[in-house]
Motif scaffolding. Structure first.
Motif, PDB file in Angstrom:
ATOM      1  N   SER A 121      32.173  64.129 118.486  1.00  0.00           N
ATOM      2  CA  SER A 121      33.435  63.498 118.882  1.00  0.00           C
ATOM      3  C   SER A 121      33.950  64.099 120.180  1.00  0.00           C
ATOM      4  N   GLU A 122      33.667  65.389 120.369  1.00  0.00           N
ATOM      5  CA  GLU A 122      34.049  66.055 121.615  1.00  0.00           C
ATOM      6  C   GLU A 122      33.391  65.359 122.811  1.00  0.00           C
ATOM      7  N   LEU A 123      32.096  65.116 122.674  1.00  0.00           N
ATOM      8  CA  LEU A 123      31.352  64.477 123.759  1.00  0.00           C
ATOM      9  C   LEU A 123      31.825  63.037 123.973  1.00  0.00           C
ATOM     10  N   LEU A 124      32.049  62.312 122.883  1.00  0.00           N
ATOM     11  CA  LEU A 124      32.500  60.922 123.004  1.00  0.00           C
ATOM     12  C   LEU A 124      33.853  60.826 123.708  1.00  0.00           C
ATOM     13  N   LYS A 125      34.737  61.753 123.362  1.00  0.00           N
ATOM     14  CA  LYS A 125      36.062  61.774 123.987  1.00  0.00           C
ATOM     15  C   LYS A 125      35.941  61.978 125.497  1.00  0.00           C
ATOM     16  N   LEU A 126      35.091  62.911 125.881  1.00  0.00           N
ATOM     17  CA  LEU A 126      34.913  63.205 127.300  1.00  0.00           C
ATOM     18  C   LEU A 126      34.302  62.016 128.043  1.00  0.00           C
ATOM     19  N   LEU A 127      33.352  61.368 127.400  1.00  0.00           N
ATOM     20  CA  LEU A 127      32.710  60.223 128.052  1.00  0.00           C
ATOM     21  C   LEU A 127      33.703  59.069 128.219  1.00  0.00           C
ATOM     22  N   SER A 128      34.518  58.854 127.180  1.00  0.00           N
ATOM     23  CA  SER A 128      35.440  57.720 127.292  1.00  0.00           C
ATOM     24  C   SER A 128      36.594  58.002 128.266  1.00  0.00           C
ATOM     25  N   LYS A 129      36.825  59.278 128.551  1.00  0.00           N
ATOM     26  CA  LYS A 129      37.806  59.621 129.590  1.00  0.00           C
ATOM     27  C   LYS A 129      37.280  59.224 130.973  1.00  0.00           C
ATOM     28  N   ASN A 130      35.968  59.339 131.127  1.00  0.00           N
ATOM     29  CA  ASN A 130      35.371  59.146 132.452  1.00  0.00           C
ATOM     30  C   ASN A 130      34.720  57.777 132.658  1.00  0.00           C
ATOM     31  N   PHE A 131      34.470  57.057 131.597  1.00  0.00           N
ATOM     32  CA  PHE A 131      33.802  55.759 131.726  1.00  0.00           C
ATOM     33  C   PHE A 131      34.540  54.697 130.930  1.00  0.00           C
ATOM     34  N   THR A 132      34.603  53.523 131.495  1.00  0.00           N
ATOM     35  CA  THR A 132      35.132  52.402 130.718  1.00  0.00           C
ATOM     36  C   THR A 132      33.910  51.593 130.280  1.00  0.00           C
ATOM     37  N   ASN A 133      34.105  50.640 129.420  1.00  0.00           N
ATOM     38  CA  ASN A 133      32.983  49.791 128.976  1.00  0.00           C
ATOM     39  C   ASN A 133      31.873  50.560 128.275  1.00  0.00           C
ATOM     40  N   ILE A 134      32.260  51.396 127.330  1.00  0.00           N
ATOM     41  CA  ILE A 134      31.234  52.144 126.601  1.00  0.00           C
ATOM     42  C   ILE A 134      30.796  51.343 125.385  1.00  0.00           C
ATOM     43  N   LYS A 135      29.493  51.216 125.225  1.00  0.00           N
ATOM     44  CA  LYS A 135      28.981  50.565 124.015  1.00  0.00           C
ATOM     45  C   LYS A 135      28.277  51.607 123.161  1.00  0.00           C
ATOM     46  N   ILE A 136      28.652  51.657 121.892  1.00  0.00           N
ATOM     47  CA  ILE A 136      28.052  52.675 121.013  1.00  0.00           C
ATOM     48  C   ILE A 136      27.400  52.025 119.800  1.00  0.00           C
ATOM     49  N   ASN A 137      26.192  52.444 119.516  1.00  0.00           N
ATOM     50  CA  ASN A 137      25.490  52.029 118.303  1.00  0.00           C
ATOM     51  C   ASN A 137      25.139  53.275 117.505  1.00  0.00           C
ATOM     52  N   ARG A 138      25.407  53.212 116.194  1.00  0.00           N
ATOM     53  CA  ARG A 138      25.096  54.400 115.395  1.00  0.00           C
ATOM     54  C   ARG A 138      24.035  54.091 114.357  1.00  0.00           C
ATOM     55  N   TYR A 139      23.160  55.049 114.131  1.00  0.00           N
ATOM     56  CA  TYR A 139      22.270  54.991 112.976  1.00  0.00           C
ATOM     57  C   TYR A 139      21.885  56.425 112.612  1.00  0.00           C
ATOM     58  N   SER A 140      21.249  56.592 111.462  1.00  0.00           N
ATOM     59  CA  SER A 140      20.869  57.958 111.107  1.00  0.00           C
ATOM     60  C   SER A 140      19.454  58.000 110.550  1.00  0.00           C
ATOM     61  N   THR A 141      18.836  59.165 110.689  1.00  0.00           N
ATOM     62  CA  THR A 141      17.491  59.375 110.139  1.00  0.00           C
ATOM     63  C   THR A 141      17.515  60.681 109.344  1.00  0.00           C
ATOM     64  N   LYS A 142      16.493  60.880 108.515  1.00  0.00           N
ATOM     65  CA  LYS A 142      16.392  62.134 107.752  1.00  0.00           C
ATOM     66  C   LYS A 142      15.282  62.981 108.376  1.00  0.00           C
ATOM     67  N   LYS A 143      15.488  64.293 108.306  1.00  0.00           N
ATOM     68  CA  LYS A 143      14.494  65.187 108.889  1.00  0.00           C
ATOM     69  C   LYS A 143      14.526  66.515 108.144  1.00  0.00           C
ATOM     70  N   LYS A 144      13.352  67.153 108.028  1.00  0.00           N
ATOM     71  CA  LYS A 144      13.312  68.487 107.425  1.00  0.00           C
ATOM     72  C   LYS A 144      13.795  69.512 108.442  1.00  0.00           C
ATOM     73  N   THR A 145      14.480  70.564 107.952  1.00  0.00           N
ATOM     74  CA  THR A 145      14.880  71.652 108.847  1.00  0.00           C
ATOM     75  C   THR A 145      13.616  72.409 109.281  1.00  0.00           C
ATOM     76  N   PRO A 146      13.692  73.188 110.388  1.00  0.00           N
ATOM     77  CA  PRO A 146      12.489  73.899 110.865  1.00  0.00           C
ATOM     78  C   PRO A 146      11.846  74.800 109.798  1.00  0.00           C
ATOM     79  N   ASP A 147      12.668  75.363 108.897  1.00  0.00           N
ATOM     80  CA  ASP A 147      12.087  76.204 107.837  1.00  0.00           C
ATOM     81  C   ASP A 147      11.593  75.365 106.646  1.00  0.00           C
ATOM     82  N   LYS A 148      11.745  74.055 106.757  1.00  0.00           N
ATOM     83  CA  LYS A 148      11.269  73.084 105.752  1.00  0.00           C
ATOM     84  C   LYS A 148      11.944  73.226 104.388  1.00  0.00           C
ATOM     85  N   LYS A 149      13.077  73.941 104.354  1.00  0.00           N
ATOM     86  CA  LYS A 149      13.743  74.168 103.072  1.00  0.00           C
ATOM     87  C   LYS A 149      14.724  73.062 102.708  1.00  0.00           C
ATOM     88  N   LYS A 150      15.197  72.355 103.712  1.00  0.00           N
ATOM     89  CA  LYS A 150      16.240  71.356 103.465  1.00  0.00           C
ATOM     90  C   LYS A 150      15.926  70.082 104.221  1.00  0.00           C
TER      91      LYS A 150
END
Ligand SMILES: [Zn+2]
Ligand SMILES: [Zn+2]
Length: 244
Positions: free
Chosen positions: A204-233
């Motif tokens: 949200s910090e980054l999004l706030k900064l971008l929207s301060k400096n740019f108009t016409n922002i288009k955002i698409n969200r999605y998510s993926t799953k991934k193992k942590t580097p230690d493969k525990k989670k």
């Protein structure tokens, strides 16, 4: 009133079958001998991560808590004193300072402890935990860009090469100097960036900064799953596709 007296030292005491009729002091002496002597002042070694403040005593890393210190001090005492089959042993510590920034700076945790057998205090003392600074595995993975929770795909919608150059310069500056993520990782592409954030909180910090400096922002969200580097989670990675 005729009080019960300890058969060993003669002191008036309560008759407690568990203590074999002895007073607490004599019971401790017969069971533990002199082994509690000399542990009024405990010194323990540990490690502290100067980035996140996690603490490690034997391989695993945890955030500071009273419970963590109590467990470690009880472990220290159990290694030196045979506390088995005495009864219900517990420990309580009081930390002199639990501010993790102070602890990182002084590389020390100090406080008092009380070892109890049921409600009786067996031993009281002070402790010092000397901490060596070491970057924890979690921060190491983050620093290497192997651990991230959020990927921001920034693509630029531009008409000229000059516009592309200026936008890229501005975005780089914003990300590197204004987003507080110490592990932010930027991959520069021909028409944008892939930005990896070590923690979702920086999104949200980054999004706030971008929207301060740019108009016409288009955002698409999605998510993926991934193992942590230690493969525990398995963690959920947020993806944000942003067109500027
Ligand atoms: Zn006694
Ligand atoms: Zn760390």
């Amino acid at each position: 009133m005729f009080g019960y007296k300890c058969p060993v030292c003669g002191k008036e005491t309560q008759y407690i079958p568990k203590f074999q009729g002895l007073c607490l002091d004599c019971f401790i002496k017969t069971r533990l001998g002199e082994s509690l002597n000399g542990i009024e002042s405990i010194k323990i070694d540990g490690k502290i991560c100067p980035i996140c403040g996690r603490i490690s005593f034997n391989g695993s890393w945890y955030f500071l808590s009273k419970k963590l210190i109590e467990k470690r001090i009880l472990g220290y005492l159990k290694d030196r004193v045979n506390l088995k089959s005495l009864g219900k042993i517990s420990i309580e510590v009081v930390l002199n300072d639990d501010n993790i920034l102070d602890i990182i700076e002084t590389e020390e945790i100090n406080g008092n402890f009380a070892l109890r057998l049921e409600e009786n205090i067996l031993k009281q003392g002070i402790f010092t935990i000397k901490l060596k600074k070491k970057i924890c595995p979690s921060c190491t993975s983050k620093a290497a860009g192997k651990y991230f929770e959020s990927i921001i795909h920034i693509r630029l919608n531009v008409k000229t090469k000059d516009e592309l150059r200026m936008k890229k310069k501005l975005i780089r500056e914003i990300i590197l100097s204004k987003v507080n993520d110490p592990f932010v990782n930027i991959k520069t592409l021909r028409n944008g960036f892939d930005v990896r954030l070590s923690d979702k909180v920086f999104e949200s910090e980054l999004l706030k900064l971008l929207s301060k400096n740019f108009t016409n922002i288009k955002i698409n969200r999605y998510s993926t799953k991934k193992k942590t580097p230690d493969k525990k989670k398995i963690i959920t990675i947020n993806h944000l596709s942003i067109t500027l």
